[in-house]
Design a protein around this motif. Sequence first.
Motif, PDB file in Angstrom:
ATOM      1  N   UNK A  23       0.792  -1.289   0.020  1.00  0.00           N
ATOM      2  CA  UNK A  23      -0.085  -0.100  -0.050  1.00  0.00           C
ATOM      3  C   UNK A  23       0.786   1.082  -0.152  1.00  0.00           C
ATOM      4  N   UNK A  24       0.626   2.127  -0.737  1.00  0.00           N
ATOM      5  CA  UNK A  24       1.348   3.463  -0.782  1.00  0.00           C
ATOM      6  C   UNK A  24       0.512   4.664  -0.579  1.00  0.00           C
ATOM      7  N   UNK A  25       1.343   5.581  -0.292  1.00  0.00           N
ATOM      8  CA  UNK A  25       0.437   6.770   0.164  1.00  0.00           C
ATOM      9  C   UNK A  25       1.349   8.100  -0.473  1.00  0.00           C
ATOM     10  N   UNK A  26       1.087   8.214  -1.768  1.00  0.00           N
ATOM     11  CA  UNK A  26       1.823   9.042  -2.620  1.00  0.00           C
ATOM     12  C   UNK A  26       1.590  10.619  -2.504  1.00  0.00           C
ATOM     13  N   UNK A  27       0.584  10.888  -1.820  1.00  0.00           N
ATOM     14  CA  UNK A  27       0.199  12.428  -1.449  1.00  0.00           C
ATOM     15  C   UNK A  27      -0.476  12.650  -0.054  1.00  0.00           C
ATOM     16  N   UNK A  28      -0.172  13.660   0.288  1.00  0.00           N
ATOM     17  CA  UNK A  28      -0.755  14.258   1.735  1.00  0.00           C
ATOM     18  C   UNK A  28      -2.420  14.083   1.463  1.00  0.00           C
ATOM     19  N   UNK A  29      -3.054  13.451   2.474  1.00  0.00           N
ATOM     20  CA  UNK A  29      -4.545  13.053   2.230  1.00  0.00           C
ATOM     21  C   UNK A  29      -4.930  11.922   1.675  1.00  0.00           C
ATOM     22  N   UNK A  30      -3.992  11.102   1.267  1.00  0.00           N
ATOM     23  CA  UNK A  30      -4.237  10.008   0.543  1.00  0.00           C
ATOM     24  C   UNK A  30      -4.768   8.855   1.595  1.00  0.00           C
ATOM     25  N   UNK A  91       5.933   2.070  13.659  1.00  0.00           N
ATOM     26  CA  UNK A  91       6.102   3.549  13.948  1.00  0.00           C
ATOM     27  C   UNK A  91       4.855   4.292  14.387  1.00  0.00           C
ATOM     28  N   UNK A  92       4.709   5.450  13.714  1.00  0.00           N
ATOM     29  CA  UNK A  92       3.529   6.421  14.084  1.00  0.00           C
ATOM     30  C   UNK A  92       2.203   5.774  13.565  1.00  0.00           C
ATOM     31  N   UNK A  93       2.113   4.962  12.139  1.00  0.00           N
ATOM     32  CA  UNK A  93       1.091   4.270  11.968  1.00  0.00           C
ATOM     33  C   UNK A  93       0.683   3.163  13.046  1.00  0.00           C
ATOM     34  N   UNK A  94       1.367   2.522  13.427  1.00  0.00           N
ATOM     35  CA  UNK A  94       1.060   1.636  14.565  1.00  0.00           C
ATOM     36  C   UNK A  94       0.441   2.230  15.746  1.00  0.00           C
ATOM     37  N   UNK A  95       0.854   3.262  16.390  1.00  0.00           N
ATOM     38  CA  UNK A  95       0.215   4.151  17.324  1.00  0.00           C
ATOM     39  C   UNK A  95      -1.269   4.645  16.795  1.00  0.00           C
ATOM     40  N   UNK A  96      -1.472   4.868  15.531  1.00  0.00           N
ATOM     41  CA  UNK A  96      -2.626   5.271  14.880  1.00  0.00           C
ATOM     42  C   UNK A  96      -3.665   4.287  14.711  1.00  0.00           C
ATOM     43  N   UNK A  97      -3.211   3.014  14.590  1.00  0.00           N
ATOM     44  CA  UNK A  97      -4.045   1.815  14.336  1.00  0.00           C
ATOM     45  C   UNK A  97      -4.491   1.358  15.898  1.00  0.00           C
ATOM     46  N   UNK A  98      -3.384   1.500  16.693  1.00  0.00           N
ATOM     47  CA  UNK A  98      -3.668   1.036  18.220  1.00  0.00           C
ATOM     48  C   UNK A  98      -4.953   1.918  18.653  1.00  0.00           C
ATOM     49  N   UNK A 120      -1.977  12.057   6.901  1.00  0.00           N
ATOM     50  CA  UNK A 120      -2.494  13.153   7.217  1.00  0.00           C
ATOM     51  C   UNK A 120      -1.357  14.493   7.527  1.00  0.00           C
ATOM     52  N   UNK A 121       0.000  14.173   7.639  1.00  0.00           N
ATOM     53  CA  UNK A 121       0.770  15.186   7.811  1.00  0.00           C
ATOM     54  C   UNK A 121       2.300  14.609   7.831  1.00  0.00           C
ATOM     55  N   UNK A 134       6.060  10.288   7.472  1.00  0.00           N
ATOM     56  CA  UNK A 134       4.638  10.398   7.425  1.00  0.00           C
ATOM     57  C   UNK A 134       3.971  10.177   8.815  1.00  0.00           C
ATOM     58  N   UNK A 135       2.947  10.991   8.870  1.00  0.00           N
ATOM     59  CA  UNK A 135       2.080  10.766  10.192  1.00  0.00           C
ATOM     60  C   UNK A 135       0.749  10.404   9.586  1.00  0.00           C
ATOM     61  N   UNK A 136      -0.207   9.498  10.501  1.00  0.00           N
ATOM     62  CA  UNK A 136      -1.072   8.755   9.991  1.00  0.00           C
ATOM     63  C   UNK A 136      -2.649   8.903  10.967  1.00  0.00           C
ATOM     64  N   UNK A 137      -3.501   8.714  10.497  1.00  0.00           N
ATOM     65  CA  UNK A 137      -4.944   8.557  11.412  1.00  0.00           C
ATOM     66  C   UNK A 137      -5.297   7.127  10.916  1.00  0.00           C
ATOM     67  N   UNK A 138      -6.382   6.487  11.782  1.00  0.00           N
ATOM     68  CA  UNK A 138      -6.766   5.419  11.372  1.00  0.00           C
ATOM     69  C   UNK A 138      -8.076   5.226  11.924  1.00  0.00           C
ATOM     70  N   UNK A 139      -8.774   4.424  11.066  1.00  0.00           N
ATOM     71  CA  UNK A 139     -10.440   4.059  11.817  1.00  0.00           C
ATOM     72  C   UNK A 139     -10.497   2.417  11.395  1.00  0.00           C
TER      73      UNK A 139
END
Length: 202
Positions: A23-30, A91-98, A120-121, A134-139
């Motif tokens: 999975x890729x996140x090429x641009x902010x907001x993707x 990393x930070x994605x793991x924190x967001x998923x948690x 997201x940032x 990269x910084x992420x949020x998750x649902x």
Amino acid sequence: MTTPPQPPSADDLLMGGGGPPSAKFPVLGYENAGRIVGKPTVEQQRDYDTDEPLYWADGKPRWQIVATLATGERDPEIRDDDGVRRLFIKGQMKTAVQAALKAVKADGMEEGGHLTVTYTADGEQKNPKKHPPKQYTARYVTAANAELIAPEPIKQPPVSATVATPTAAPAAAALPPEVLANPAVMALLAQLAGAPATPPPL
């Protein structure tokens, strides 16, 4: 006990494959979103450039979670792309998923659950030779409730916008003839169009 990684099939190894695309996140907001296919696994992180396994300073392996999602992604450069993507959670994605799991009181990701991760940032750039983290949020939606979610809409990879080069023609068309007769004006229009400027006669 961690299950040892399984070797790829002969066809995957021969053709350079080794599982679904990342999975890729090429641009902010993707965002990457989809149903979780199979039980998420744990793998050791690897160096992006050398593919060597990574360890912490104390010698312990640096683990990451690999979740496989059935997304709406369709890349024309991938043959027979079915949208299945591997999401490497660390990393930070793991924190967001948690945080997403805690929000719905889930004990962990389950097969059939629905996960959405959004870029997201950008974080602080500590290494000038690398991109900022990269910084992420998750649902997360549990498998029991994910049945209510419609399939992911089909989407293509984002295409970079092309910025047109300004030309002198539109500007010139709006000017009266007496202004266009001025060599200084024509030289300025040529500069705006990116053409070499011809100095007005003395």
